[in-house]
Design a protein around this motif. Structure first.
Motif, mmCIF file in Angstrom:
data_model
loop_
_atom_site.group_PDB
_atom_site.id
_atom_site.type_symbol
_atom_site.label_atom_id
_atom_site.label_comp_id
_atom_site.label_asym_id
_atom_site.label_seq_id
_atom_site.Cartn_x
_atom_site.Cartn_y
_atom_site.Cartn_z
ATOM 1 N N CYS A 118 0.826 -1.203 0.000
ATOM 2 C CA CYS A 118 0.000 0.000 0.000
ATOM 3 C C CYS A 118 0.859 1.251 0.000
ATOM 4 C CB CYS A 118 -0.949 0.006 1.202
ATOM 5 S SG CYS A 118 -0.165 0.388 2.779
ATOM 6 N N GLN A 119 2.148 1.134 0.315
ATOM 7 C CA GLN A 119 3.023 2.297 0.318
ATOM 8 C C GLN A 119 3.744 2.480 -1.011
ATOM 9 O OE1 GLN A 119 5.695 2.288 3.642
ATOM 10 N NE2 GLN A 119 4.073 2.239 5.171
ATOM 11 N N VAL A 120 3.806 1.443 -1.841
ATOM 12 C CA VAL A 120 4.577 1.558 -3.072
ATOM 13 C C VAL A 120 3.713 1.577 -4.322
ATOM 14 C CG1 VAL A 120 6.632 0.537 -2.073
ATOM 15 C CG2 VAL A 120 4.920 -0.952 -3.098
ATOM 16 N N ALA A 121 2.503 0.999 -4.280
ATOM 17 C CA ALA A 121 1.611 1.051 -5.432
ATOM 18 C C ALA A 121 1.009 2.448 -5.528
ATOM 19 C CB ALA A 121 0.503 0.010 -5.288
ATOM 20 N N THR A 122 0.771 2.904 -6.745
ATOM 21 C CA THR A 122 0.159 4.215 -6.951
ATOM 22 C C THR A 122 -1.169 4.036 -7.684
ATOM 23 O OG1 THR A 122 1.376 4.492 -9.022
ATOM 24 C CG2 THR A 122 2.368 5.407 -7.021
ATOM 25 N N PRO A 123 -2.164 4.863 -7.349
ATOM 26 C CA PRO A 123 -3.486 4.688 -7.954
ATOM 27 C C PRO A 123 -3.547 5.214 -9.381
ATOM 28 C CG PRO A 123 -3.495 6.559 -6.468
ATOM 29 C CD PRO A 123 -2.144 5.921 -6.318
ATOM 30 N N THR A 124 -4.416 4.615 -10.169
ATOM 31 C CA THR A 124 -4.773 5.125 -11.486
ATOM 32 C C THR A 124 -6.200 5.633 -11.391
ATOM 33 O OG1 THR A 124 -3.342 3.555 -12.630
ATOM 34 C CG2 THR A 124 -5.133 4.537 -13.898
ATOM 35 N N TYR A 125 -6.397 6.883 -11.766
ATOM 36 C CA TYR A 125 -7.706 7.512 -11.615
ATOM 37 C C TYR A 125 -8.443 7.600 -12.941
ATOM 38 C CZ TYR A 125 -6.142 9.107 -6.979
ATOM 39 O OH TYR A 125 -5.694 9.168 -5.689
ATOM 40 N N THR A 126 -9.757 7.652 -12.843
ATOM 41 C CA THR A 126 -10.605 7.912 -13.999
ATOM 42 C C THR A 126 -11.794 8.740 -13.538
ATOM 43 O OG1 THR A 126 -11.749 6.896 -15.872
ATOM 44 C CG2 THR A 126 -12.061 5.855 -13.738
ATOM 45 N N LYS A 127 -12.417 9.439 -14.476
ATOM 46 C CA LYS A 127 -13.593 10.237 -14.145
ATOM 47 C C LYS A 127 -14.840 9.411 -14.445
ATOM 48 C CE LYS A 127 -13.582 14.685 -14.653
ATOM 49 N NZ LYS A 127 -13.634 16.074 -15.206
ATOM 50 N N VAL A 128 -15.741 9.335 -13.460
ATOM 51 C CA VAL A 128 -16.947 8.522 -13.605
ATOM 52 C C VAL A 128 -18.187 9.356 -13.306
ATOM 53 C CG1 VAL A 128 -15.742 6.403 -12.953
ATOM 54 C CG2 VAL A 128 -16.912 7.737 -11.189
ATOM 55 N N GLY A 129 -19.289 8.925 -13.886
ATOM 56 C CA GLY A 129 -20.586 9.483 -13.550
ATOM 57 C C GLY A 129 -21.391 8.450 -12.786
ATOM 58 N N TYR A 130 -21.947 8.860 -11.667
ATOM 59 C CA TYR A 130 -22.758 7.945 -10.860
ATOM 60 C C TYR A 130 -24.216 8.355 -11.002
ATOM 61 C CZ TYR A 130 -24.580 5.480 -6.733
ATOM 62 O OH TYR A 130 -25.310 4.675 -5.892
ATOM 63 N N LEU A 131 -25.040 7.433 -11.423
ATOM 64 C CA LEU A 131 -26.458 7.685 -11.657
ATOM 65 C C LEU A 131 -27.266 7.054 -10.532
ATOM 66 C CD1 LEU A 131 -28.079 7.452 -15.140
ATOM 67 C CD2 LEU A 131 -29.284 6.534 -13.156
ATOM 68 N N LEU A 132 -28.118 7.835 -9.888
ATOM 69 C CA LEU A 132 -28.874 7.329 -8.751
ATOM 70 C C LEU A 132 -30.234 7.998 -8.675
ATOM 71 C CD1 LEU A 132 -27.682 8.973 -5.444
ATOM 72 C CD2 LEU A 132 -26.793 9.693 -7.634
ATOM 73 N N GLY A 133 -31.107 7.414 -7.885
ATOM 74 C CA GLY A 133 -32.408 8.014 -7.618
ATOM 75 C C GLY A 133 -33.285 8.165 -8.840
ATOM 76 N N LEU A 134 -33.259 7.185 -9.760
ATOM 77 C CA LEU A 134 -34.138 7.227 -10.927
ATOM 78 C C LEU A 134 -35.558 6.903 -10.476
ATOM 79 C CD1 LEU A 134 -34.625 7.342 -14.010
ATOM 80 C CD2 LEU A 134 -34.050 4.906 -14.074
ATOM 81 N N ARG A 135 -36.490 7.782 -10.790
ATOM 82 C CA ARG A 135 -37.882 7.591 -10.405
ATOM 83 C C ARG A 135 -38.784 7.864 -11.599
ATOM 84 N NH1 ARG A 135 -35.386 5.854 -6.765
ATOM 85 N NH2 ARG A 135 -35.394 6.490 -4.565
ATOM 86 N N VAL A 136 -39.771 6.994 -11.810
ATOM 87 C CA VAL A 136 -40.795 7.191 -12.825
ATOM 88 C C VAL A 136 -42.148 7.001 -12.155
ATOM 89 C CG1 VAL A 136 -41.770 6.390 -15.004
ATOM 90 C CG2 VAL A 136 -39.293 6.394 -14.678
#
Length: 445
Positions: A118-136
């Protein structure tokens, strides 16, 4: 010249004009079956409350306009439709947020030290969209809408796609505008309608299935084992530990500092062996990480009461009476530590334990101690304490749960939006296998 038309408008939620109608859609979508218990959510007068703590968010509403007057030249638009008169009815809504999260990690080249990965690995990031609360609205769930241009207008004779599908695609378009490479959503495995919509019609695939663990907050104190000391960390120390040791966890938010400093984060707990130097005197995060004990755990508590209240309706009087009797006994005789059934039958507050991570052979024991400390702090403020962790996470054994309150499989579905990848080494994230842990952001529960 007048004509009758059914015009579909999808636009951003406006609290000044849409709040009452949006709340009505929420209410009608939560009506339970007669004679059965069902969970209801009160968003405290703010339909956007579930996403308002995110840095970038949007709420969309879809409404129908009937008996409209055609404007000059028959040039229709969403803006014209709203101003031409007619009956407006909101029949659907959806919420979404965009953030940068971890999607993988880069390991050091051969020859580097891997004593503490956990001290030597580095994260790879990405941009995400989270979709929630869909109501019909239930009265329009089987109404179909065309998706052909223009995007906001549909005639009565050209309705082939659903309201939910329209909202999802509109939100995905906003995700793309914000640069998101992936979109994802979460739903219970028993929600067949939602699963069909996303997997069969919106091209999402099942991705992860963490476990939701829910446990009552008792009136009595839960003792922490004498072999463990639980410390409370300041924001800076908590951030340093999370970034150093857990930043490579899937869905870890790059803005973890904003999460920790949010007023709804009650505290961050660090469980360590009672005999270690950190238990005697806290040396600071950097010194702790330079020489950590053999086993330890960290977790942060989020007060969901600042966003919503929940309530179970439809319970029989006998069930309510029996539950109340256990709580009365627990209050009267706390030394017996009676496992009282919480009062879920009127609006209650939940706390969410996020960022639960642990290291070492005693990871489960340390996580259990951190959970107990959070439970004790929640007494008098919350009715239940919840957490969500990956099915293979070592901390799973240390977090207690009541089975009838919990969910063994919370299905996360994902869809690739971008044509290119933020990091060639990760490739298509949707095709990657699950990691041993997952980070659940409390800002979008």
């Amino acid at each position: 010249m007048e004509r009758e038309a059914s015009v579909v408008v999808v636009r951003e939620y406006n609290a000044a004009t849409d709040r009452a109608a949006a709340e009505e859609v929420e209410r009608t979508c939560e009506l339970g079956s007669s004679g059965k218990m069902s969970l209801h959510t009160d968003l405290l007068g703010d339909p956007a409350s579930r996403i308002r703590h995110s840095s970038t968010y949007l709420m969309l509403v879809l409404f129908l306009l009937l008996r409209l007057v055609s404007p000059p030249g028959d040039e229709w638009s969403a803006q014209v439709a709203e101003t031409c008169g007619g009956v407006k009815e909101i029949v659907g809504l959806v919420r979404g947020c965009v953030k940068v999260v971890t999607c993988g990690k880069k390991l050091p080249r051969q020859g580097g030290s891997t004593k503490n990965i956990c001290q030597v690995a580095t994260p790879t990031y990405t941009k995400v969209g989270y979709l929630l609360g869909l109501r019909v609205s239930p009265s329009h769930r089987y109404c179909s809408l065309s998706l052909s241009p223009p995007p906001c207008i549909d005639d009565n004779n050209d309705r082939r796609k659903g309201i939910g599908l329209r909202l999802v695609r509109q939100m995905e378009g906003w995700f793309r505008e914000k640069g998101a490479e992936y979109a994802y959503m979460a739903t219970g495995k028993d929600n067949e309608a939602s699963m069909r919509l996303f997997t069969e019609r919106c091209d999402y695939t099942k991705f992860r299935a963490p476990t939701i663990l829910v446990h009552p907050v008792f009136a009595h104190h839960l003792p922490v084992p004498r072999s463990v000391t639980v410390l409370r960390l300041g924001h800076a120390d908590a951030e340093a530990i999370y970034r150093r040791c857990f930043a490579t966890t899937e869905f870890f938010p790059r803005d973890i500092d904003a999460v920790l400093r949010n007023p709804l984060t009650v505290a961050t707990f660090l469980a360590v062996p009672a005999g270690c130097s950190a238990a005697r005197q806290w040396p600071g995060a950097e010194a702790f990480l330079a020489a950590p004990p053999g086993s330890w755990a960290v977790a942060s508590a989020w007060d969901c009461g600042g966003v919503l209240r929940m309530e179970v309706r439809g319970a029989s009087r006998l069930r309510r009476w029996a539950a109340a009797a256990t709580r009365a006994a627990d209050r009267a005789m706390p030394w017996l530590r009676i496992p009282a059934v919480p009062d879920l039958f009127r609006p209650f507050v939940a706390w969410f334990l996020y960022g639960v991570g642990a290291e070492g052979p005693g990871a489960a024991e340390m996580a259990a101690a951190a959970w107990r400390e959070a439970h004790n702090v929640a007494r008098g403020s919350a009715t239940v304490l919840a957490a969500e962790v990956a099915a293979g996470d070592s901390v799973l054994r240390g977090i207690p749960r009541w089975r009838w309150l919990s969910c063994a499989e919370d299905v996360w579905c994902v869809k690739r939006l971008g044509e290119e990848y933020s990091d060639g080494g990760v490739g298509d994230w949707t095709k990657s296998g699950p990691g041993s842990s997952i980070f659940v952001d409390p800002r979008e529960l």
